[in-house]
Scaffold this motif. Structure first.
Motif, PDB file in Angstrom:
ATOM      1  N   LEU A  83       0.837  -1.205   0.000  1.00 12.79           N
ATOM      2  CA  LEU A  83       0.000   0.000   0.000  1.00 12.79           C
ATOM      3  C   LEU A  83       0.871   1.253   0.000  1.00 12.79           C
ATOM      4  O   LEU A  83       0.508   2.267  -0.609  1.00 12.79           O
ATOM      5  N   ALA A  84       2.021   1.168   0.651  1.00 12.76           N
ATOM      6  CA  ALA A  84       2.964   2.286   0.568  1.00 12.76           C
ATOM      7  C   ALA A  84       3.419   2.466  -0.882  1.00 12.76           C
ATOM      8  O   ALA A  84       3.571   3.592  -1.368  1.00 12.76           O
TER       9      ALA A  84
ATOM     10  N   ALA B 200       1.709   1.751  -3.665  1.00 16.64           N
ATOM     11  CA  ALA B 200       0.637   2.409  -4.433  1.00 16.64           C
ATOM     12  C   ALA B 200       0.585   3.894  -4.091  1.00 16.64           C
ATOM     13  O   ALA B 200       0.397   4.741  -4.967  1.00 16.64           O
ATOM     14  N   ALA B 201       0.783   4.222  -2.813  1.00 15.51           N
ATOM     15  CA  ALA B 201       0.736   5.630  -2.391  1.00 15.51           C
ATOM     16  C   ALA B 201       1.852   6.431  -3.064  1.00 15.51           C
ATOM     17  O   ALA B 201       1.604   7.540  -3.550  1.00 15.51           O
TER      18      ALA B 201
ATOM     19  N   GLY C 258       1.179   7.043  -6.550  1.00 13.53           N
ATOM     20  CA  GLY C 258       0.054   7.967  -6.747  1.00 13.53           C
ATOM     21  C   GLY C 258      -1.033   7.362  -7.623  1.00 13.53           C
ATOM     22  O   GLY C 258      -1.773   8.069  -8.297  1.00 13.53           O
ATOM     23  N   VAL C 259      -1.140   6.037  -7.578  1.00 11.22           N
ATOM     24  CA  VAL C 259      -2.085   5.331  -8.440  1.00 11.22           C
ATOM     25  C   VAL C 259      -2.950   4.397  -7.586  1.00 11.22           C
ATOM     26  O   VAL C 259      -2.418   3.610  -6.804  1.00 11.22           O
ATOM     27  N   PRO C 260      -4.285   4.491  -7.740  1.00  9.75           N
ATOM     28  CA  PRO C 260      -5.152   3.581  -6.976  1.00  9.75           C
ATOM     29  C   PRO C 260      -4.832   2.120  -7.280  1.00  9.75           C
ATOM     30  O   PRO C 260      -4.564   1.761  -8.433  1.00  9.75           O
ATOM     31  N   LEU C 261      -4.854   1.275  -6.254  1.00  6.67           N
ATOM     32  CA  LEU C 261      -4.471  -0.123  -6.443  1.00  6.67           C
ATOM     33  C   LEU C 261      -5.648  -0.976  -6.907  1.00  6.67           C
ATOM     34  O   LEU C 261      -5.533  -1.743  -7.861  1.00  6.67           O
ATOM     35  N   VAL C 262      -6.784  -0.834  -6.238  1.00  5.03           N
ATOM     36  CA  VAL C 262      -7.901  -1.727  -6.549  1.00  5.03           C
ATOM     37  C   VAL C 262      -9.204  -1.051  -6.137  1.00  5.03           C
ATOM     38  O   VAL C 262      -9.262  -0.335  -5.140  1.00  5.03           O
ATOM     39  N   CYS C 263     -10.243  -1.229  -6.948  1.00  9.68           N
ATOM     40  CA  CYS C 263     -11.497  -0.523  -6.671  1.00  9.68           C
ATOM     41  C   CYS C 263     -12.698  -1.449  -6.853  1.00  9.68           C
ATOM     42  O   CYS C 263     -12.612  -2.507  -7.471  1.00  9.68           O
TER      43      CYS C 263
ATOM     44  N   ALA D 109      -9.421   1.450 -11.860  1.00 12.32           N
ATOM     45  CA  ALA D 109      -9.429   2.378 -10.730  1.00 12.32           C
ATOM     46  C   ALA D 109      -8.941   3.768 -11.114  1.00 12.32           C
ATOM     47  O   ALA D 109      -9.353   4.764 -10.534  1.00 12.32           O
ATOM     48  N   SER D 110      -8.056   3.855 -12.104  1.00  9.62           N
ATOM     49  CA  SER D 110      -7.505   5.164 -12.430  1.00  9.62           C
ATOM     50  C   SER D 110      -8.318   5.911 -13.477  1.00  9.62           C
ATOM     51  O   SER D 110      -7.957   7.002 -13.876  1.00  9.62           O
ATOM     52  N   THR D 111      -9.409   5.310 -13.918  1.00  8.30           N
ATOM     53  CA  THR D 111     -10.200   5.978 -14.964  1.00  8.30           C
ATOM     54  C   THR D 111     -11.594   6.376 -14.506  1.00  8.30           C
ATOM     55  O   THR D 111     -12.345   6.980 -15.265  1.00  8.30           O
TER      56      THR D 111
ATOM     57  N   PHE E 293      -6.130   3.965  -1.333  1.00  8.20           N
ATOM     58  CA  PHE E 293      -6.049   3.349  -2.667  1.00  8.20           C
ATOM     59  C   PHE E 293      -6.467   1.887  -2.661  1.00  8.20           C
ATOM     60  O   PHE E 293      -6.260   1.162  -3.635  1.00  8.20           O
TER      61      PHE E 293
ATOM     62  N   TYR F  97      -9.638   0.002  -2.370  1.00 11.70           N
ATOM     63  CA  TYR F  97     -11.103   0.048  -2.412  1.00 11.70           C
ATOM     64  C   TYR F  97     -11.667   1.332  -1.790  1.00 11.70           C
ATOM     65  O   TYR F  97     -12.819   1.328  -1.338  1.00 11.70           O
TER      66      TYR F  97
ATOM     67  N   MET G 180     -10.078   7.594  -4.095  1.00 15.34           N
ATOM     68  CA  MET G 180      -9.470   7.495  -5.434  1.00 15.34           C
ATOM     69  C   MET G 180     -10.268   8.263  -6.488  1.00 15.34           C
ATOM     70  O   MET G 180      -9.697   8.770  -7.450  1.00 15.34           O
TER      71      MET G 180
ATOM     72  N   ASN H 242      -8.471  10.930  -8.804  1.00 18.78           N
ATOM     73  CA  ASN H 242      -8.486  10.898 -10.269  1.00 18.78           C
ATOM     74  C   ASN H 242      -8.934  12.238 -10.858  1.00 18.78           C
ATOM     75  O   ASN H 242      -8.505  12.623 -11.940  1.00 18.78           O
TER      76      ASN H 242
ATOM     77  N   VAL I 235      -0.758  10.801  -0.956  1.00 20.51           N
ATOM     78  CA  VAL I 235      -1.575   9.793  -0.288  1.00 20.51           C
ATOM     79  C   VAL I 235      -0.790   9.226   0.892  1.00 20.51           C
ATOM     80  O   VAL I 235       0.373   8.853   0.747  1.00 20.51           O
TER      81      VAL I 235
ATOM     82  N   PRO J 121      -0.621   6.135   3.186  1.00 21.67           N
ATOM     83  CA  PRO J 121      -1.197   4.789   3.279  1.00 21.67           C
ATOM     84  C   PRO J 121      -1.647   4.488   4.707  1.00 21.67           C
ATOM     85  O   PRO J 121      -1.131   5.063   5.667  1.00 21.67           O
TER      86      PRO J 121
END
Lengths: 241, 241
Positions: A137-138, A140-141, A144-149, A238-240, B109, B111, B115, B119, B129, B131
């Motif tokens: 998670l660090a 992804a932070a 600067g990109v969301p990991l999962v949504c 997640a990024s869109t 990031f 869920y 995010m 975006n 961000v 974490p």
């Protein structure tokens, strides 16, 4: 009264990413224990250093081998013996009525060595685990990109898996993290490419530390990587949104 | 000078599981923003409440619908419009030169609703961000059971997936967490049972909060569960080493 055993996640490296609870229990502990490779500084201790009191007793636990030796019966036995001995050293302190805080990079129950002490001691002593911020998670932070949504699936894989195993897992995921890169980097990259994910895969090294490095996986030096580096394939969705 | 946007993970619920950095930035922020269902308290705000200064400006962002409405084009459009509007409200504060801390349960990031603001805003404003501790690791900690070890694979799944999709993922994992249970509990349990994992699956609700509940999945009331509950299938190997 015997002491209490605390497995404390200290987060990915940045000393500010310790939790308030980790901070409190470290300061309160009679003894602070940590793992390290012999002759090397402990990453967990470095993350927590500012919370350790002057002259607070410490119990270093030095691995008998590096983490990248090939697995095998001899290696397994060596490690099991090491954890047995480490647990007994901690038990001696607990028997003396002192609380012991075991510092763990990231989270104690997420690929952490603390679990081997927990398995040996939690039945005999009062114990508690303080969860921590994991490196993924660090990572992804800092990207600067969301990991999962939403209703996506995340797979967390070890870079030690075979190329085929990695590829088999990667073809069926929305987001993925491959931990424990080390000398597995070239193999992992080949698997990511074969799964058609190279264009959205990132290489992240030492996230949140001053020496942090972040680059597209396609540009990472395939000659090797530190053990504490990872590949992150963030959700495309997640990024869109 | 425009303000900075901070997406701040506040952890699973226990106010002590905020990081030191989250604590610092919340205190420093000109405005503290948080999501909540209309008419309900914000879980993220509750976790961070002790770090919010008296009279510190707050920006509540109330969802127009509950999170358990059936998906569909109308629902998607409603949510996208809500996030557009929330982002513009935050942009107005940032344009005024104030830093905004957006509080997020767990990790922003992972869920997290943050995010959708990220975006929309990270390209226009300086952003960072922080974490946080995710509920799945808090769940393993309160169970007192290691989640994943060595070279094992962990799958994180949404309970919203179909029974077949869940089962397909679950047959091929060493450790798994199924998030977002809510009214999906009975279906998730059937999938876990079909994958042969019911005897080592746990039900965890509101981990680290006073109302926390932990029980074997086989014993969980199948009539429903809160949205913020989960099933944890810890590694079989990790607890025996």
């Amino acid at each position: 009264m015997t002491g209490r055993l605390w497995g404390i996640g200290v987060g990915p490296g940045d000393p500010e990413l310790l939790t308030v609870k980790a901070h409190r229990l470290i300061e309160q502990a009679g003894t602070v224990a940590w793992f390290a490779a012999r002759g090397r500084p402990s990453n967990a201790r470095a993350a927590a250093a500012r919370h350790i009191r002057p002259r607070q007793p410490e119990l270093p636990l030095y691995y008998p081998v590096t983490t990248e030796l090939p697995a095998g019966a001899e290696y397994e036995e060596l490690l099991a013996g090491f954890y047995d001995e480490a647990a007994e050293r901690i038990a001696t302190v607990l028997d003396g009525g002192e609380d012991v805080a075991v510092l763990c990079e990231g989270d104690p129950f997420f690929y952490g060595s603390y679990m081997y002490l927990h398995n040996r001691l939690a039945g005999r002593y009062e114990s508690e685990v303080v969860p921590g911020v994991t490196s993924l998670l660090a990572g992804a932070a800092v990207l600067g990109v969301p990991l999962v949504c939403r209703n996506e699936t995340l797979s967390v894989l070890s870079g030690v898996l075979s190329r085929d195993e990695l590829e088999r897992h990667l073809v069926d995921v929305e987001a993925a993290v491959v931990m424990k890169l080390g000398r597995n980097l070239a193999k992992v990259r080949a698997s990511v490419a074969a799964a058609g994910l190279l264009d959205r895969a990132w290489y992240v090294e030492l996230a949140t530390l001053p020496a942090q490095r972040v680059l597209p996986l396609a540009e990472a030096d395939s000659s090797g990587a530190p053990y504490f580096s990872m590949v992150i394939i963030p959700s495309a969705e997640a990024s869109t949104r």
